[in-house]
Design a protein around this motif. Structure first.
Motif, PDB file in Angstrom:
ATOM      1  N   ILE A  82       0.655  -1.083   0.163  1.00 43.33           N
ATOM      2  CA  ILE A  82      -0.281  -0.080  -0.168  1.00 43.33           C
ATOM      3  C   ILE A  82       1.033   1.564  -0.379  1.00 43.33           C
ATOM      4  CG2 ILE A  82      -1.891   1.520   1.539  1.00 43.33           C
ATOM      5  CD1 ILE A  82      -2.849  -1.183  -0.182  1.00 43.33           C
ATOM      6  N   ALA A  83       1.820   1.586   0.501  1.00 45.89           N
ATOM      7  CA  ALA A  83       3.092   2.407   0.661  1.00 45.89           C
ATOM      8  C   ALA A  83       3.492   2.356  -1.124  1.00 45.89           C
ATOM      9  CB  ALA A  83       4.014   2.021   1.534  1.00 45.89           C
ATOM     10  N   LYS A  84       3.701   1.657  -1.919  1.00 45.69           N
ATOM     11  CA  LYS A  84       4.577   1.547  -3.099  1.00 45.69           C
ATOM     12  C   LYS A  84       3.226   2.258  -4.150  1.00 45.69           C
ATOM     13  CE  LYS A  84       6.582  -0.351  -6.584  1.00 45.69           C
ATOM     14  NZ  LYS A  84       6.182  -1.797  -7.410  1.00 45.69           N
ATOM     15  N   ILE A  93       3.471   9.963   1.497  1.00 42.75           N
ATOM     16  CA  ILE A  93       4.460   9.202   3.232  1.00 42.75           C
ATOM     17  C   ILE A  93       4.314   9.967   3.777  1.00 42.75           C
ATOM     18  CG2 ILE A  93       5.970   7.508   4.003  1.00 42.75           C
ATOM     19  CD1 ILE A  93       3.794   6.450   1.335  1.00 42.75           C
ATOM     20  N   ASN A  94       4.006  10.037   5.488  1.00 41.63           N
ATOM     21  CA  ASN A  94       4.007  10.813   5.777  1.00 41.63           C
ATOM     22  C   ASN A  94       5.037  10.024   6.849  1.00 41.63           C
ATOM     23  OD1 ASN A  94       2.893  13.359   5.110  1.00 41.63           O
ATOM     24  ND2 ASN A  94       0.745  12.153   6.556  1.00 41.63           N
ATOM     25  N   ASP A  95       5.110   9.219   7.247  1.00 41.57           N
ATOM     26  CA  ASP A  95       5.942   8.079   7.882  1.00 41.57           C
ATOM     27  C   ASP A  95       6.435   6.952   8.172  1.00 41.57           C
ATOM     28  OD1 ASP A  95       8.251   7.349   9.632  1.00 41.57           O
ATOM     29  OD2 ASP A  95       7.248   8.062  11.359  1.00 41.57           O
ATOM     30  N   GLY A  96       6.837   6.107   8.022  1.00 42.19           N
ATOM     31  CA  GLY A  96       6.668   4.827   7.209  1.00 42.19           C
ATOM     32  C   GLY A  96       6.917   4.577   6.329  1.00 42.19           C
ATOM     33  N   GLU A 112      -1.002  10.258   3.575  1.00 42.43           N
ATOM     34  CA  GLU A 112      -2.149  11.149   2.810  1.00 42.43           C
ATOM     35  C   GLU A 112      -2.171  11.197   1.686  1.00 42.43           C
ATOM     36  OE1 GLU A 112      -0.972  15.028   2.928  1.00 42.43           O
ATOM     37  OE2 GLU A 112      -0.320  15.203   5.127  1.00 42.43           O
ATOM     38  N   ASP A 113      -3.551  11.434   1.082  1.00 47.16           N
ATOM     39  CA  ASP A 113      -4.471  10.971  -0.109  1.00 47.16           C
ATOM     40  C   ASP A 113      -3.797  12.785  -1.042  1.00 47.16           C
ATOM     41  OD1 ASP A 113      -6.194  13.384   0.234  1.00 47.16           O
ATOM     42  OD2 ASP A 113      -8.094  12.720   0.644  1.00 47.16           O
ATOM     43  N   PRO A 114      -4.195  13.187  -1.945  1.00 47.81           N
ATOM     44  CA  PRO A 114      -4.086  14.053  -2.774  1.00 47.81           C
ATOM     45  C   PRO A 114      -4.308  15.830  -2.652  1.00 47.81           C
ATOM     46  CG  PRO A 114      -4.495  12.340  -4.763  1.00 47.81           C
ATOM     47  CD  PRO A 114      -4.714  12.134  -3.049  1.00 47.81           C
ATOM     48  N   CYS A 115      -5.610  15.621  -1.694  1.00 48.55           N
ATOM     49  CA  CYS A 115      -5.734  16.500  -1.190  1.00 48.55           C
ATOM     50  C   CYS A 115      -5.195  16.738  -0.055  1.00 48.55           C
ATOM     51  CB  CYS A 115      -7.232  17.011  -1.293  1.00 48.55           C
ATOM     52  SG  CYS A 115      -8.731  15.624  -0.187  1.00 48.55           S
ATOM     53  N   GLY A 116      -4.776  15.851   0.789  1.00 43.14           N
ATOM     54  CA  GLY A 116      -4.296  15.691   2.681  1.00 43.14           C
ATOM     55  C   GLY A 116      -5.217  15.100   3.740  1.00 43.14           C
ATOM     56  N   ASN A 117      -6.058  14.206   2.884  1.00 43.31           N
ATOM     57  CA  ASN A 117      -6.766  13.868   4.160  1.00 43.31           C
ATOM     58  C   ASN A 117      -5.551  12.321   4.494  1.00 43.31           C
ATOM     59  OD1 ASN A 117      -9.610  15.030   4.164  1.00 43.31           O
ATOM     60  ND2 ASN A 117      -9.164  14.227   2.659  1.00 43.31           N
ATOM     61  N   LYS A 118      -5.874  12.096   5.912  1.00 41.71           N
ATOM     62  CA  LYS A 118      -4.525  11.266   6.759  1.00 41.71           C
ATOM     63  C   LYS A 118      -5.044  10.028   7.086  1.00 41.71           C
ATOM     64  CE  LYS A 118      -2.633  15.347   8.610  1.00 41.71           C
ATOM     65  NZ  LYS A 118      -2.897  16.471   7.359  1.00 41.71           N
ATOM     66  N   TYR A 119      -4.338   9.094   6.155  1.00 44.90           N
ATOM     67  CA  TYR A 119      -4.720   7.871   7.346  1.00 44.90           C
ATOM     68  C   TYR A 119      -3.336   7.054   7.396  1.00 44.90           C
ATOM     69  CZ  TYR A 119      -8.057   8.182   3.711  1.00 44.90           C
ATOM     70  OH  TYR A 119      -9.024   9.147   2.593  1.00 44.90           O
ATOM     71  N   GLU A 120      -3.560   5.537   7.814  1.00 46.01           N
ATOM     72  CA  GLU A 120      -2.911   5.288   8.970  1.00 46.01           C
ATOM     73  C   GLU A 120      -2.968   3.740   8.332  1.00 46.01           C
ATOM     74  OE1 GLU A 120      -1.474   3.480  12.863  1.00 46.01           O
ATOM     75  OE2 GLU A 120      -3.273   5.075  12.711  1.00 46.01           O
TER      76      GLU A 120
END
Length: 126
Positions: A82-84, A93-96, A112-120
């Motif tokens: 998923i990171a790739k 990618i913000n971390d990891g 983050e998605d292209p508009c800045g929504n954050k996920y883990e």
């Protein structure tokens, strides 16, 4: 019983983020689509309305914030995959992906998605 029902996500530019979500969400198990003019809906397996779903709509005034949506991964390979995918499809990618000191087996990627929504996306054994 899993009480999760759905996510209604706002983005500030639907057209620019759809290619990202069209790649990401099926990889996370949201494989069926029910799109309308104003909502793009990706559903998991099961019968609607009880199947979990991820719905996206445009709000030009939307400003991403510190909220974070987390998903489970089956293993570390899925986290890496998923990171790739995020990197290849306009996300950030913000971390990891890496082990985090939350527990000895907490392997995650924050993005983050292209508009800045954050996920883990996380895999952990304990």
């Amino acid at each position: 019983m899993n009480k999760f029902s759905h996510i209604d996500l706002r983005v500030n530019d639907l057209e620019s983020v759809m290619p990202f979500y069209e790649k990401l969400l099926p990889e996370l198990g949201f494989t069926r689509t029910y799109h309308s003019l104003n909502w793009k809906v990706f559903a998991a397996e099961g019968e609607l309305p009880s199947a979990a779903y991820f719905a996206i709509t445009e709000d030009r005034e939307h400003k991403p914030n510190s909220n974070l949506i987390g998903f489970w991964a089956n293993d570390r390979d899925e986290v890496d995959h998923i990171a790739k995918l995020v990197q290849e499809n306009g996300g950030t990618i913000n971390d990891g992906p890496r082990l985090f000191p939350i527990s000895p087996t907490y392997y995650a990627v924050y993005f983050e998605d292209p508009c800045g929504n954050k996920y883990e996306l996380v895999h952990r054994l304990n």
